[in-house]
Design a protein around this motif. Structure first.
Motif, short mmCIF file in Angstrom:
data_model
loop_
_atom_site.label_atom_id
_atom_site.label_comp_id
_atom_site.label_asym_id
_atom_site.label_seq_id
_atom_site.Cartn_x
_atom_site.Cartn_y
_atom_site.Cartn_z
N GLN A 1 6.90 6.81 37.03
CA GLN A 1 7.89 5.89 37.60
C GLN A 1 7.42 5.35 38.94
OE1 GLN A 1 11.18 4.96 36.16
NE2 GLN A 1 10.48 3.38 37.59
N LYS A 2 6.77 6.19 39.75
CA LYS A 2 6.27 5.74 41.06
C LYS A 2 5.21 4.65 40.88
CE LYS A 2 7.07 10.15 43.43
NZ LYS A 2 6.43 11.32 44.10
N VAL A 3 4.30 4.86 39.93
CA VAL A 3 3.26 3.86 39.69
C VAL A 3 3.87 2.56 39.18
CG1 VAL A 3 1.18 3.31 38.37
CG2 VAL A 3 1.52 5.63 39.24
N ILE A 4 4.84 2.69 38.27
CA ILE A 4 5.48 1.50 37.70
C ILE A 4 6.25 0.73 38.78
CG2 ILE A 4 7.30 0.75 36.11
CD1 ILE A 4 6.40 3.04 34.26
N PRO B 1 -0.16 4.72 34.10
CA PRO B 1 1.13 5.15 33.56
C PRO B 1 1.02 5.69 32.15
CG PRO B 1 1.33 3.01 34.63
CD PRO B 1 -0.13 3.31 34.56
N PHE B 2 0.12 5.15 31.35
CA PHE B 2 -0.03 5.61 29.98
C PHE B 2 -0.41 7.09 29.93
CE2 PHE B 2 -0.64 1.04 29.49
CZ PHE B 2 0.17 0.78 28.41
N TRP B 3 -1.36 7.48 30.76
CA TRP B 3 -1.79 8.88 30.75
C TRP B 3 -0.67 9.78 31.31
CZ3 TRP B 3 -2.58 12.91 34.17
CH2 TRP B 3 -3.25 14.00 33.66
N LEU B 4 0.00 9.32 32.35
CA LEU B 4 1.09 10.11 32.93
C LEU B 4 2.22 10.32 31.92
CD1 LEU B 4 1.24 8.47 36.48
CD2 LEU B 4 0.42 10.78 35.93
N VAL C 1 11.36 4.50 33.47
CA VAL C 1 10.76 5.47 32.55
C VAL C 1 11.80 5.98 31.57
CG1 VAL C 1 9.73 7.76 32.38
CG2 VAL C 1 8.89 6.14 34.07
N SER C 2 13.04 6.15 32.05
CA SER C 2 14.11 6.63 31.17
C SER C 2 14.32 5.68 30.00
CB SER C 2 15.42 6.78 31.96
OG SER C 2 15.77 5.55 32.58
N GLU C 3 14.20 4.36 30.26
CA GLU C 3 14.33 3.39 29.18
C GLU C 3 13.19 3.52 28.19
OE1 GLU C 3 14.48 -0.41 30.97
OE2 GLU C 3 16.29 -0.02 32.15
N LEU C 4 11.99 3.71 28.74
CA LEU C 4 10.83 3.86 27.87
C LEU C 4 10.95 5.07 26.97
CD1 LEU C 4 7.94 3.13 30.41
CD2 LEU C 4 9.09 1.53 28.90
N CYS C 5 11.39 6.18 27.56
CA CYS C 5 11.51 7.41 26.78
C CYS C 5 12.57 7.28 25.71
CB CYS C 5 11.84 8.59 27.70
SG CYS C 5 10.55 8.94 28.88
N SER C 6 13.70 6.63 26.04
CA SER C 6 14.76 6.47 25.06
C SER C 6 14.32 5.56 23.92
CB SER C 6 16.02 5.92 25.74
OG SER C 6 15.76 4.62 26.27
N VAL C 7 13.58 4.50 24.26
CA VAL C 7 13.08 3.61 23.22
C VAL C 7 12.08 4.34 22.34
CG1 VAL C 7 11.73 1.52 22.79
CG2 VAL C 7 13.48 1.53 24.57
N GLN C 8 11.24 5.12 22.98
CA GLN C 8 10.23 5.87 22.24
C GLN C 8 10.89 6.83 21.27
OE1 GLN C 8 6.82 5.51 22.60
NE2 GLN C 8 6.54 6.93 20.91
N GLN C 9 11.97 7.51 21.72
CA GLN C 9 12.64 8.50 20.88
C GLN C 9 13.44 7.83 19.77
OE1 GLN C 9 14.93 10.69 23.73
NE2 GLN C 9 13.17 11.82 24.50
#
Length: 578
Positions: free
Chosen positions: A300-303, A287-290, A318-326
């Motif tokens: 998201q599929k792997v997670i 997931p990190f590389w993706l 993944v949406s949560e991860l991206c929002s936290v990252q931003q």
């Protein structure tokens, strides 16, 4: 604490455990190919061939009807065999020349008359009591072609060096999964192809390619399992990739004992990990590389798959991860710093001041010494006397407990406090072996096992220690440059073993001196146990000084909130069980 972490990993990280054991299983193949030449390139006893049919053979006071009956009496390369042909000619057969006696009246071993010396134009006769054939006997790699046999292992290790550089970069560009697929298939294909090469040069080329893919797999496998395994078991998981490599060495000893024809031996070694080649396509991308490639749907599929296997509900989005990252300004700053750092920093920054330069020289020396000692003990194990197959098996088996000891000691005593005594101990063992009488085979083998154990602890520990000694901005550069010194050590090791022909203890002397020097210099390195990772060269310079280091006030470097989230959802059940 370390053992409980592993227990939690096996019981609660079901998905990661399956991926981990599938990935490290193929690491056995790397260990197999790295050490395969110890039996495949053996040089048996040999003498010059003779022109005609032999009627009688004489060796000192023993006579026989064929040369095959004489090999059990052969004790030194300075010996020669006297043969009488059916036409009455008497020849003295040395290893690299043959002499025809001018007067051939009586068949005696000692002869003072005139002799005519001829080259070995009729080939060579080899002792096949242990090995039916090796690459040396296949292509007559003896006498003036002996240097070609001695190049087999160094050329393989050169391929290891180049493969680590090339495939490490490709894995960052194309993904870990594709490189694992390609290198796994490559090990099988090139391993089988090496058994069917038609001459020496094609054999070396195929083995060189085999070395590249084997090294590429090992390097990428470390990254792959590290990105999947949770923080609590990461140290143990990464260290025990080495253990599976050691199991590959044990397989070499077993197959070498059972199969005595080099090309059949090579085929058996190559198919040992065929099950992984057939199912490696099932391994997912990390997931990190993706996420780094903005392939959010695939991530998201792997997670989701990880969540189902680990019975974590609800799964991480993944949406949560991206929002936290931003939304995480600290993460943004870190990312910006790392991006700019990657452009600004180069290998010269590892020598930016005296403290860091001294640290770099010491770390490089430890990498080089660890690799040199590891392969010197492994490659020379078949020359210790006694049963060479058992020797190699024990040299591989002794690594299994050594990594457990390393994991426990580095968490209890510290990285530096574990590294120093084991480096110095390996140096003392090298000196001790020199004083053991040569007819004490069992004691010599046990001492070599102890030396391999000691250097193995240091070799396994330096990976993590290097990463902790350097700041975020040059950490990958430091580990990568140390790995390069490791590969240089592996290239030098076969040549070091060949110095046994100069003095039987020369390889041990060199390893002992390097280990002692490394151990003494390690005293000046700072301890990193329990300390946060540093972010800047200033913090790294301050680390280890007597005054309170500013690095102690600095929070650990993170790869971003998204990475933390992925770690957290895999560890959720572990935390609730505590």
């Amino acid at each position: 604490e370390g053992f409980s972490s592993v227990k939690c990993f096996l019981s609660l990280y079901r998905f990661q455990a399956c991926v981990y054991f599938a990935s490290v299983f193929q690491a056995m193949s790397c260990g197999i190919h790295y050490l395969a030449s110890v039996f495949m390139a053996v040089t048996p006893n040999f003498v010059c061939g003779f022109p005609g049919n032999v009627s009688s053979v004489l060796f000192h006071n023993s006579s026989a009807s064929s040369i095959e009956d004489i090999w059990t009496l052969w004790t030194s390369t300075e010996n020669y065999i006297v043969v009488q042909l059916e036409n009455g000619e008497i020849w003295e057969l040395d290893q690299c020349s043959r002499s025809k006696r001018e007067v051939s009246l009586d068949l005696t071993y000692e002869y003072k008359g005139n002799k005519s010396v001829f080259p070995c134009s009729d080939g060579f006769l080899y002792d096949d009591t242990k090995w039916k054939s090796t690459v040396v006997t296949q292509w007559d790699l003896v006498c003036d072609r002996e240097w070609l046999a001695k190049l087999i292992q160094p050329m393989f290790m050169l391929g290891v060096l180049i493969g680590a550089v090339i495939f490490g970069d490709i894995a960052d560009r194309l993904g870990r999964q594709r490189v694992i697929w390609f290198t796994s298939a490559g090990q099988f294909v090139f391993g089988i192809a090496a058994a069917f090469t038609f001459d020496y040069y094609s054999f070396v080329i195929v083995r060189f390619l085999l070395a590249m893919v084997s090294s590429g797999y090992l390097v990428v496998a470390f990254v792959y399992v590290t990105e999947f395994v949770g923080i609590k078991a990461r140290t143990w998981a990464s260290m025990h990739v080495h253990a599976f490599f050691a199991m590959g060495i044990m397989i070499v000893a077993l197959v070498g004992f059972l199969v005595r024809t080099w090309w059949v031996y090579q085929i058996f070694l190559s198919i040992a990990t065929l099950p992984f080649v057939l199912c490696c396509w099932m391994l997912p991308e990390t997931p990190f590389w993706l996420l780094s490639e903005e392939r959010y749907e695939d991530a998201q599929k792997v997670i989701d798959t990880m969540a189902r296997w680990n019975k974590v509900s609800p799964p991480c989005k993944v949406s949560e991860l991206c929002s936290v990252q931003q939304d995480d300004p600290a993460s943004d700053r870190t990312g910006d710093d790392e991006t700019s750092s990657a452009k600004k920093h180069n290998i010269l920054d590892l020598f930016c001041n005296w403290q860091i330069a001294r640290r770099t020289i010491t770390v490089w020396l430890i990498w080089f010494t660890g690799s040199l000692g590891y392969y010197v003990f492994s490659l020379s194990s078949v020359s210790l006397g006694g049963n060479e197959y058992l020797n190699l098996f024990l040299i591989g088996a002794v690594e299994l407990p050594c990594y457990i000891i390393a994991c426990v000691a580095m968490d209890k005593l510290g990285r530096r406090n574990t590294l120093i005594p084991f480096l110095i101990l390996s140096a003392l063992i090298c000196v001790l072996i020199m004083f053991i009488p040569q007819d004490f085979n069992t004691l010599i083998i046990l001492a070599n096992m102890a030396g391999k154990f000691s250097i193995g602890v240091a070799f396994g520990l330096i990976y993590l220690y290097t990463a902790e000694l350097y700041p975020t901005i040059v950490r990958s550069l430091a580990v990568g440059s140390g790995s390069m010194m490791c590969r240089v050590g592996s290239v030098v090791a076969p040549f070091c073993v060949y110095l046994r022909s100069v003095w039987i203890f020369m390889p041990l002397l060199l390893v002992g001196v390097m280990a002692l020097l490394s151990g003494i210099l390690t005293i000046m390195l700072p301890e990193t146990l329990g300390k946060p990772l540093t972010n800047t060269l200033v913090e790294a310079t301050e680390m280890g000084r007597n005054k309170k280091s500013c690095s102690e006030k600095t929070p650990p470097a993170h790869s971003g909130a998204a990475s933390e989230k992925i770690e957290m959802f895999g560890q959720e059940r572990v935390s609730t069980d505590k």
